[in-house]
Motif scaffolding. Structure first.
Motif, PDB file in Angstrom:
ATOM      1  N   VAL A  80      67.775  45.210 -44.104  1.00  0.00           N
ATOM      2  CA  VAL A  80      67.916  45.862 -45.407  1.00  0.00           C
ATOM      3  C   VAL A  80      66.543  45.874 -46.082  1.00  0.00           C
ATOM      4  CG1 VAL A  80      70.356  45.387 -45.798  1.00  0.00           C
ATOM      5  CG2 VAL A  80      68.659  43.661 -46.394  1.00  0.00           C
ATOM      6  N   VAL A  81      66.304  46.913 -46.847  1.00  0.00           N
ATOM      7  CA  VAL A  81      65.033  47.072 -47.549  1.00  0.00           C
ATOM      8  C   VAL A  81      65.343  47.233 -49.037  1.00  0.00           C
ATOM      9  CG1 VAL A  81      62.919  48.424 -47.771  1.00  0.00           C
ATOM     10  CG2 VAL A  81      64.047  48.223 -45.537  1.00  0.00           C
ATOM     11  N   TYR A  82      64.733  46.397 -49.860  1.00  0.00           N
ATOM     12  CA  TYR A  82      65.054  46.392 -51.282  1.00  0.00           C
ATOM     13  C   TYR A  82      63.976  47.091 -52.099  1.00  0.00           C
ATOM     14  CZ  TYR A  82      68.413  42.859 -49.831  1.00  0.00           C
ATOM     15  OH  TYR A  82      69.436  42.208 -49.198  1.00  0.00           O
ATOM     16  N   ARG A  83      64.426  47.782 -53.131  1.00  0.00           N
ATOM     17  CA  ARG A  83      63.505  48.446 -54.060  1.00  0.00           C
ATOM     18  C   ARG A  83      64.018  48.231 -55.475  1.00  0.00           C
ATOM     19  NH1 ARG A  83      60.592  51.207 -57.190  1.00  0.00           N
ATOM     20  NH2 ARG A  83      59.254  52.937 -56.505  1.00  0.00           N
ATOM     21  N   VAL A  84      63.299  47.410 -56.248  1.00  0.00           N
ATOM     22  CA  VAL A  84      63.666  47.141 -57.634  1.00  0.00           C
ATOM     23  C   VAL A  84      63.138  48.271 -58.511  1.00  0.00           C
ATOM     24  CG1 VAL A  84      63.385  45.584 -59.589  1.00  0.00           C
ATOM     25  CG2 VAL A  84      63.682  44.648 -57.272  1.00  0.00           C
ATOM     26  N   VAL A  85      64.006  48.816 -59.353  1.00  0.00           N
ATOM     27  CA  VAL A  85      63.625  49.884 -60.267  1.00  0.00           C
ATOM     28  C   VAL A  85      63.232  49.247 -61.598  1.00  0.00           C
ATOM     29  CG1 VAL A  85      64.379  51.946 -61.479  1.00  0.00           C
ATOM     30  CG2 VAL A  85      65.115  51.539 -59.117  1.00  0.00           C
ATOM     31  N   GLU A  86      61.965  49.327 -61.918  1.00  0.00           N
ATOM     32  CA  GLU A  86      61.453  48.709 -63.136  1.00  0.00           C
ATOM     33  C   GLU A  86      62.137  49.301 -64.373  1.00  0.00           C
ATOM     34  OE1 GLU A  86      57.144  47.934 -65.375  1.00  0.00           O
ATOM     35  OE2 GLU A  86      57.238  48.879 -63.392  1.00  0.00           O
ATOM     36  N   GLY A  87      62.574  48.422 -65.251  1.00  0.00           N
ATOM     37  CA  GLY A  87      63.231  48.852 -66.470  1.00  0.00           C
ATOM     38  C   GLY A  87      64.728  49.058 -66.347  1.00  0.00           C
ATOM     39  N   ALA A  88      65.255  48.970 -65.141  1.00  0.00           N
ATOM     40  CA  ALA A  88      66.696  49.169 -64.927  1.00  0.00           C
ATOM     41  C   ALA A  88      67.422  47.849 -65.165  1.00  0.00           C
ATOM     42  CB  ALA A  88      66.965  49.690 -63.520  1.00  0.00           C
ATOM     43  N   THR A  89      67.553  47.479 -66.415  1.00  0.00           N
ATOM     44  CA  THR A  89      68.226  46.243 -66.788  1.00  0.00           C
ATOM     45  C   THR A  89      69.735  46.452 -66.771  1.00  0.00           C
ATOM     46  OG1 THR A  89      68.210  46.817 -69.131  1.00  0.00           O
ATOM     47  CG2 THR A  89      66.296  45.610 -68.267  1.00  0.00           C
ATOM     48  N   PRO A  90      70.514  45.365 -66.668  1.00  0.00           N
ATOM     49  CA  PRO A  90      71.972  45.516 -66.745  1.00  0.00           C
ATOM     50  C   PRO A  90      72.424  46.229 -68.010  1.00  0.00           C
ATOM     51  CG  PRO A  90      71.423  43.356 -65.884  1.00  0.00           C
ATOM     52  CD  PRO A  90      70.123  43.990 -66.307  1.00  0.00           C
ATOM     53  N   ALA A  91      71.765  45.975 -69.134  1.00  0.00           N
ATOM     54  CA  ALA A  91      72.157  46.629 -70.381  1.00  0.00           C
ATOM     55  C   ALA A  91      71.994  48.142 -70.280  1.00  0.00           C
ATOM     56  CB  ALA A  91      71.336  46.087 -71.545  1.00  0.00           C
ATOM     57  N   ARG A  92      70.876  48.592 -69.727  1.00  0.00           N
ATOM     58  CA  ARG A  92      70.620  50.026 -69.644  1.00  0.00           C
ATOM     59  C   ARG A  92      71.517  50.714 -68.615  1.00  0.00           C
ATOM     60  NH1 ARG A  92      64.463  51.541 -69.043  1.00  0.00           N
ATOM     61  NH2 ARG A  92      65.344  53.614 -69.533  1.00  0.00           N
ATOM     62  N   VAL A  93      71.841  50.023 -67.543  1.00  0.00           N
ATOM     63  CA  VAL A  93      72.646  50.646 -66.490  1.00  0.00           C
ATOM     64  C   VAL A  93      74.136  50.515 -66.779  1.00  0.00           C
ATOM     65  CG1 VAL A  93      73.230  50.604 -64.037  1.00  0.00           C
ATOM     66  CG2 VAL A  93      70.853  50.276 -64.754  1.00  0.00           C
ATOM     67  N   VAL A  94      74.579  49.313 -67.106  1.00  0.00           N
ATOM     68  CA  VAL A  94      76.009  49.057 -67.285  1.00  0.00           C
ATOM     69  C   VAL A  94      76.489  49.518 -68.657  1.00  0.00           C
ATOM     70  CG1 VAL A  94      77.800  47.286 -67.371  1.00  0.00           C
ATOM     71  CG2 VAL A  94      75.977  47.141 -65.660  1.00  0.00           C
ATOM     72  N   THR A 102      71.894  52.562 -50.570  1.00  0.00           N
ATOM     73  CA  THR A 102      72.968  52.196 -51.471  1.00  0.00           C
ATOM     74  C   THR A 102      72.384  51.604 -52.748  1.00  0.00           C
ATOM     75  OG1 THR A 102      75.066  51.019 -51.656  1.00  0.00           O
ATOM     76  CG2 THR A 102      73.281  49.872 -50.525  1.00  0.00           C
ATOM     77  N   GLY A 103      73.263  51.125 -53.627  1.00  0.00           N
ATOM     78  CA  GLY A 103      72.811  50.586 -54.901  1.00  0.00           C
ATOM     79  C   GLY A 103      73.381  49.198 -55.136  1.00  0.00           C
ATOM     80  N   ALA A 104      72.671  48.408 -55.931  1.00  0.00           N
ATOM     81  CA  ALA A 104      73.086  47.040 -56.220  1.00  0.00           C
ATOM     82  C   ALA A 104      73.789  46.932 -57.562  1.00  0.00           C
ATOM     83  CB  ALA A 104      71.883  46.097 -56.169  1.00  0.00           C
ATOM     84  N   CYS A 105      74.375  48.027 -58.040  1.00  0.00           N
ATOM     85  CA  CYS A 105      75.203  48.005 -59.247  1.00  0.00           C
ATOM     86  C   CYS A 105      76.183  49.168 -59.182  1.00  0.00           C
ATOM     87  CB  CYS A 105      74.356  48.115 -60.509  1.00  0.00           C
ATOM     88  SG  CYS A 105      75.359  48.206 -62.032  1.00  0.00           S
ATOM     89  N   VAL A 131      68.271  49.509 -50.443  1.00  0.00           N
ATOM     90  CA  VAL A 131      69.093  49.104 -51.588  1.00  0.00           C
ATOM     91  C   VAL A 131      68.310  49.331 -52.878  1.00  0.00           C
ATOM     92  CG1 VAL A 131      70.421  47.262 -52.675  1.00  0.00           C
ATOM     93  CG2 VAL A 131      70.209  47.340 -50.170  1.00  0.00           C
ATOM     94  N   LEU A 132      68.857  50.155 -53.757  1.00  0.00           N
ATOM     95  CA  LEU A 132      68.285  50.379 -55.081  1.00  0.00           C
ATOM     96  C   LEU A 132      68.738  49.241 -55.985  1.00  0.00           C
ATOM     97  CD1 LEU A 132      69.176  54.157 -55.299  1.00  0.00           C
ATOM     98  CD2 LEU A 132      66.882  53.218 -54.973  1.00  0.00           C
ATOM     99  N   CYS A 133      67.780  48.505 -56.539  1.00  0.00           N
ATOM    100  CA  CYS A 133      68.103  47.265 -57.243  1.00  0.00           C
ATOM    101  C   CYS A 133      67.790  47.347 -58.731  1.00  0.00           C
ATOM    102  CB  CYS A 133      67.304  46.098 -56.656  1.00  0.00           C
ATOM    103  SG  CYS A 133      67.554  45.844 -54.889  1.00  0.00           S
ATOM    104  N   LEU A 134      68.612  46.660 -59.523  1.00  0.00           N
ATOM    105  CA  LEU A 134      68.321  46.493 -60.930  1.00  0.00           C
ATOM    106  C   LEU A 134      67.253  45.426 -61.111  1.00  0.00           C
ATOM    107  CD1 LEU A 134      70.928  48.137 -61.095  1.00  0.00           C
ATOM    108  CD2 LEU A 134      71.664  46.669 -62.974  1.00  0.00           C
ATOM    109  N   GLU A 135      66.675  45.390 -62.301  1.00  0.00           N
ATOM    110  CA  GLU A 135      65.648  44.417 -62.621  1.00  0.00           C
ATOM    111  C   GLU A 135      66.325  43.138 -63.129  1.00  0.00           C
ATOM    112  OE1 GLU A 135      61.218  44.914 -64.380  1.00  0.00           O
ATOM    113  OE2 GLU A 135      62.830  45.450 -65.758  1.00  0.00           O
ATOM    114  N   THR A 136      66.640  42.239 -62.204  1.00  0.00           N
ATOM    115  CA  THR A 136      67.268  40.960 -62.525  1.00  0.00           C
ATOM    116  C   THR A 136      66.593  39.850 -61.731  1.00  0.00           C
ATOM    117  OG1 THR A 136      68.941  41.198 -60.786  1.00  0.00           O
ATOM    118  CG2 THR A 136      69.508  42.044 -62.981  1.00  0.00           C
TER     119      THR A 136
END
Length: 232
Positions: free
Chosen positions: A32-46, A73-76, A8-13
């Motif tokens: 499931v295996v999670y990977r947080v992408v540094e800097g991927a904030t909701p503002a930048r992604v959404v 998959t992705g978490a957003c 799971v590709l994760c946002l930074e939350t």
């Protein structure tokens, strides 16, 4: 890995991830295996759909693949903008967003029915997002959560980590009910926002229509990777 795992590709939350959320391992009965992408904030992604995040997400997807996951998959849901590039970057199925179900759901319904989308930010959802998964011509109606205070304060603005689950559920149901009231031809709902999936049962109980989301999609993909022989 001995058992098929989904990355799971994760946002930074940092807010609470309750059962039903893709980032709560209890949501699934497989690894499931999670990977947080540094800097991927909701503002930048959404809100921004920042193209500078594509490379970090590709790197994260390749890292998950190196760890042995069988799908990613992705978490957003707004990661749908990167669907093609991310899928091209790895040699396992990659579905960046629940929105890729929209064309399928549309084909399941009668021609006079509409697919409802429940999204984080209605104004941020553009034709580019639907083009990315071949859904530009699908009749959709859209409800967004940005103006709902619990969702906005916790999910979009990150003002606090503690989530008032009952308050958020009431906000989600209010949006879903308004969408159904405004669009009598509503035939099904696809939840874009992974943060709203814990309330999918409540939405279906209230509206009585099929509800699709990132969890239904992840379970389907995992099942396709772990087939068992049929026995008489």
């Amino acid at each position: 890995m001995s058992e098929a795992a989904v990355g799971v590709l994760c946002l930074e939350t940092t807010f609470d991830k309750v059962p039903g959320h893709i980032r709560n391992p209890a949501t699934f009965d497989f690894p499931v295996v999670y990977r947080v992408v540094e800097g991927a904030t909701p503002a930048r992604v959404v809100s921004q759909g920042d193209p500078a995040l594509l490379r970090p997400f590709i790197d994260a997807a390749r890292d998950l693949r190196a760890q042995g996951v069988a799908a990613i998959t992705g978490a957003c849901g707004f990661l749908v903008l990167f669907q093609r590039e991310l899928a091209d970057a790895v040699d396992v199925p990659l579905y960046a967003s629940s929105l890729i179900q929209v064309p399928m759901v549309h084909r399941m319904l009668a021609a006079d029915r509409t697919v409802g989308l429940l999204v984080a930010d209605r104004d941020a959802l553009t034709r580019r997002h639907l083009d990315a998964i071949g859904a530009a011509d699908v009749p959709v109606c859209v409800a967004g959560m940005r103006e709902r205070p619990e969702f906005r304060e916790v999910m979009l603005e990150g003002r606090r980590d503690r989530l008032d689950v009952a308050r958020l559920e009431a906000e989600v149901l209010a949006e879903a009910e308004a969408l159904a009231a405004d669009h009598p031809a509503l035939g099904a709902i696809v939840i874009e926002c992974t943060d709203l999936v814990p309330f999918a049962y409540a939405i279906q109980a209230r509206l009585g229509v099929p509800v699709f989301d990132i969890v239904t999609l992840t379970r389907m993909v995992h099942a396709s990777l772990t087939r068992r022989p049929f026995r008489a």
